[in-house]
Scaffold this active site. Structure first.
Site, mmCIF file in Angstrom:
data_model
loop_
_atom_site.group_PDB
_atom_site.id
_atom_site.type_symbol
_atom_site.label_atom_id
_atom_site.label_comp_id
_atom_site.label_asym_id
_atom_site.label_seq_id
_atom_site.Cartn_x
_atom_site.Cartn_y
_atom_site.Cartn_z
ATOM 1 N N PRO A 102 0.863 -1.184 0.000
ATOM 2 C CG PRO A 102 -0.065 -1.145 2.140
ATOM 3 C CD PRO A 102 1.018 -1.759 1.337
ATOM 4 C CE1 TYR A 104 1.831 6.749 3.874
ATOM 5 C CE2 TYR A 104 1.336 9.088 3.772
ATOM 6 C CZ TYR A 104 2.000 8.035 4.355
ATOM 7 O OH TYR A 104 2.837 8.262 5.421
ATOM 8 C CG ASP A 206 3.672 -1.512 5.402
ATOM 9 O OD1 ASP A 206 3.482 -1.378 6.618
ATOM 10 O OD2 ASP A 206 2.821 -1.984 4.619
ATOM 11 C CG ASP A 208 7.774 2.944 6.045
ATOM 12 O OD1 ASP A 208 7.411 3.747 6.928
ATOM 13 O OD2 ASP A 208 7.317 1.790 5.948
ATOM 14 C CD GLU A 295 0.091 -6.951 12.139
ATOM 15 O OE1 GLU A 295 -0.618 -6.874 13.170
ATOM 16 O OE2 GLU A 295 0.791 -6.007 11.723
ATOM 17 C CG HIS A 322 8.389 -1.665 11.114
ATOM 18 N ND1 HIS A 322 8.170 -0.341 11.394
ATOM 19 C CD2 HIS A 322 7.205 -2.147 10.663
ATOM 20 C CE1 HIS A 322 6.914 -0.025 11.132
ATOM 21 N NE2 HIS A 322 6.306 -1.111 10.684
#
Lengths: 345, 264
Positions: A102, A104, A206, A208, A295, A322
């Site tokens: 995803p 944005y 993700d 990042d 999750e 992460h």
């Protein structure tokens, strides 16, 4: 008649000559066409652009204005054909890894996706499903995806805005990325037939985070759901599944709520595509999900603790981090903006 | 097609020497991993990694060995006094200076001025983001080439000002645009030949005003009108000065929760 016969005899060698010429010229024209059209052209284009410079230094005799196919060009073509392509060629035997990301719009978006793409470009049989949180697919993403050369699917769905809150805030009850991940799951279920055994693995990445190349090879052998440690989550150096001597997952090494059904980060598991297709109603819960339970909301519909497959040397190695990127300081843009808004960042 | 990582070395392409200073902190391995993943696509790249440490660490050594890149692994520790900015004068040794200078020193030691290799030097910090296109832009630098950099100087990007004739005539920045070289570390590359021709040119260690580090090196190498603008005459952004958040490790507590032998 004799005249005609003599004429046809004279014409025959001509046709043979033409045939000979065609047989000689054809391979070269094919070679040149392939050279221009193939993806190695960008590599060679580098030579061409500054071919003038380097060739001037190395071969003073060559007329730099004359663009002709010298022997060196042809040698280069043959050599680079065997050298390098990006991404690696598709294999008939490797399961496909469907990476769902995803994303944005925000200033660092292009940077994040660029360095993520640079990692993904090494992984064979990778299919990138990029889902924008937007009303429409943006030109920035469209161009970026096309320019990478990756196998991709470009989707979008906008998380509803909460208009009651000030400004353009998204509905805070829906965790970020949820609708986008669910859309990708739906796309997979609409695209692949569960009876058609196209081996595949689904992974949520993700934009990042940081991924090692080793991670993708670890997840490729997933039968149902595989799990591994993730760095920089839960306020720890890493969180990890607990694995017993028999190689089974029996708990979670976390400080934050280790009794969650699946105390694991989004980046810490992968699901076999077959399972996604079989359990076609399994989605991430949209609302009413406690922090840290997203999750679980998906995994509890797919698998039990017992069935989890530990990877990364029985969950002793960290292969994914992460990481989070700072928001850049843009104070000097001021009210009206200083930089050219047409220049994409 | 044969796929190999990195791409095979070519005898004809100029080499790109990338100098990366790095230091130990939780996100170090992640940063170097994703940086390596980018470099592994670039032909004829030689990575010079310089640790800010008294000894070369196992973490970095192992990472470099496994990556498969062409590399040189150096180290030099920034003295504590410099790190703390001991002087009350409002200047400091920006981080990475000693390490970058060591990288330059290694180049000058390794290659002779009389037969310099074709190539460029580029300073790449371990937390920035680099497009693959950038490396091809810098590869054929004659002296010093320049281009825009995103997320510096409090702007979306800073950029050299390029005249219609294709010459650099100034700097599009808000912060101190009158610096001799108002450009970020990630915004320029220098030809090896020039580095070897001017062996005295280094980053100044002390007494450097904020934002003047790049100038302290470049002023000894080139003048503004000798600069070569790249990235479509400095209209495209091919490198981003991203910064990574420091991870929260509160739950490690006093004694540590996770196994310290597990490398992160």
């Amino acid at each position: 008649n004799e005249e005609l016969w003599v004429q046809s005899v004279l014409e025959m060698p001509k046709r043979r000559d033409i045939l000979a010429i065609v047989l000689i010229v054809l391979p070269w024209t094919l070679l040149i066409t392939v050279w221009h059209q193939s993806t190695i052209a960008p590599l060679l284009a580098v030579h061409k652009d500054d071919g003038g410079d380097s060739r001037r230094d190395l071969a003073a005799g060559l007329d730099s204005k004359e663009y002709c196919l010298s022997d060196r060009d042809i040698v280069e073509v043959v050599r680079t054909e065997y050298v390098y392509t990006r991404p690696p060629p598709w294999s008939d035997t490797l399961p496909t890894i469907h990476v769902i990301t995803p994303t944005y719009s925000r200033p660092v978006q292009k940077a994040e996706l660029t360095r993520l793409a640079n990692t993904l470009l090494h992984v064979p049989n990778l299919h990138w499903i990029l889902v924008e949180d937007s009303q429409r697919r943006t030109p920035l993403i469209t161009r970026l995806l096309r320019d990478t050369g990756l196998n991709y699917t470009h989707l979008n769905v906008e998380t509803p805005r909460n208009y009651k809150l000030r400004g353009d805030m998204r509905d805070p009850r829906i965790p970020r990325g949820t609708m986008q991940r669910n859309l990708a799951l739906r796309w997979l279920r609409e695209t692949f037939n569960k009876n058609n055994s196209q081996p595949g693995i689904v992974y949520f990445a993700d934009d990042d985070n940081t991924y090692s190349l080793e991670l993708f090879e670890e997840m490729r052998s997933t039968r149902k759901v595989s799990v591994w440690p993730v760095a920089f989550v839960g306020g720890l150096r890493y969180e990890s599944p607990k694995v017993n001597a028999a190689g089974k997952v029996y708990g979670w090494k976390t400080v934050f709520d280790p009794h969650r059904p699946f105390a694991i980060d989004m980046a810490g598991f992968a699901v076999n595509l077959r399972l996604i297709l079989q359990r076609s109603q399994a989605y991430f819960k949209l609302r009413g999900v406690k922090g840290g339970y997203q999750e679980s909301s998906l995994l509890r519909e797919l698998v039990t603790l017992n069935d989890l497959e530990p990877k990364a040397a029985n969950c002793t190695k960290v292969l994914v981090w992460h990481t989070r990127t700072e928001k850049p300081v843009l104070v000097n843009e001021g009210k009206k903006g200083f930089t050219d808004p047409n220049v994409e960042i | 097609y044969v796929y190999s990582r990195p791409p095979p070395w070519s005898d004809t392409l100029p080499t790109i020497f990338v100098i990366t200073p790095t230091y130990t902190r939780p996100v170090q391995k992640a940063e170097l991993t994703r940086l390596a993943n980018t470099f592994l696509h670039v032909q004829n790249l030689h990575w010079v990694v310089v640790e800010d440490s008294p000894r070369r660490t196992n973490l970095v050594s192992n990472l470099l060995e496994k990556a498969g890149l062409n590399f040189t692994h150096l180290n030099v520790e920034t003295p504590k006094s410099l790190k703390l900015g001991l002087s009350w004068i409002p200047s400091h040794t920006p981080r990475g200076t000693l390490q970058r200078n060591l990288g330059l020193h290694w180049l000058r030691d390794s290659f002779s001025n009389t037969a310099p290799p074709e190539g460029v030097v580029y300073f790449a910090d371990d937390d920035n983001t680099y497009s693959l296109e950038l490396f091809e832009e810098m590869r054929y630098t004659r002296r010093v080439s320049v281009w825009p950099v995103a997320f510096v100087g409090g702007l979306r990007y800073e950029s050299p000002k390029v005249s219609p004739a294709g010459k650099v005539v100034g700097w599009k920045t808000v912060f101190d645009p009158n610096r001799p070289f108002a450009i970020d570390m990630a915004g320029f590359a220098i030809s090896i030949r020039l580095i070897l021709e001017k062996p005295q040119a280094s980053f100044k260690l002390e007494g450097v005003k904020g934002g003047y580090q790049e100038t302290s090196l470049l002023k000894d190498l080139v003048t503004m009108d000798g600069l070569e603008p790249k990235a479509a005459n400095c209209t495209k952004v091919l490198v981003w000065h991203t910064r990574t958040e420091r991870p929260t490790l509160v739950n490690e507590g006093k004694r540590g929760f996770t196994d310290p032998r597990v490398e992160v």
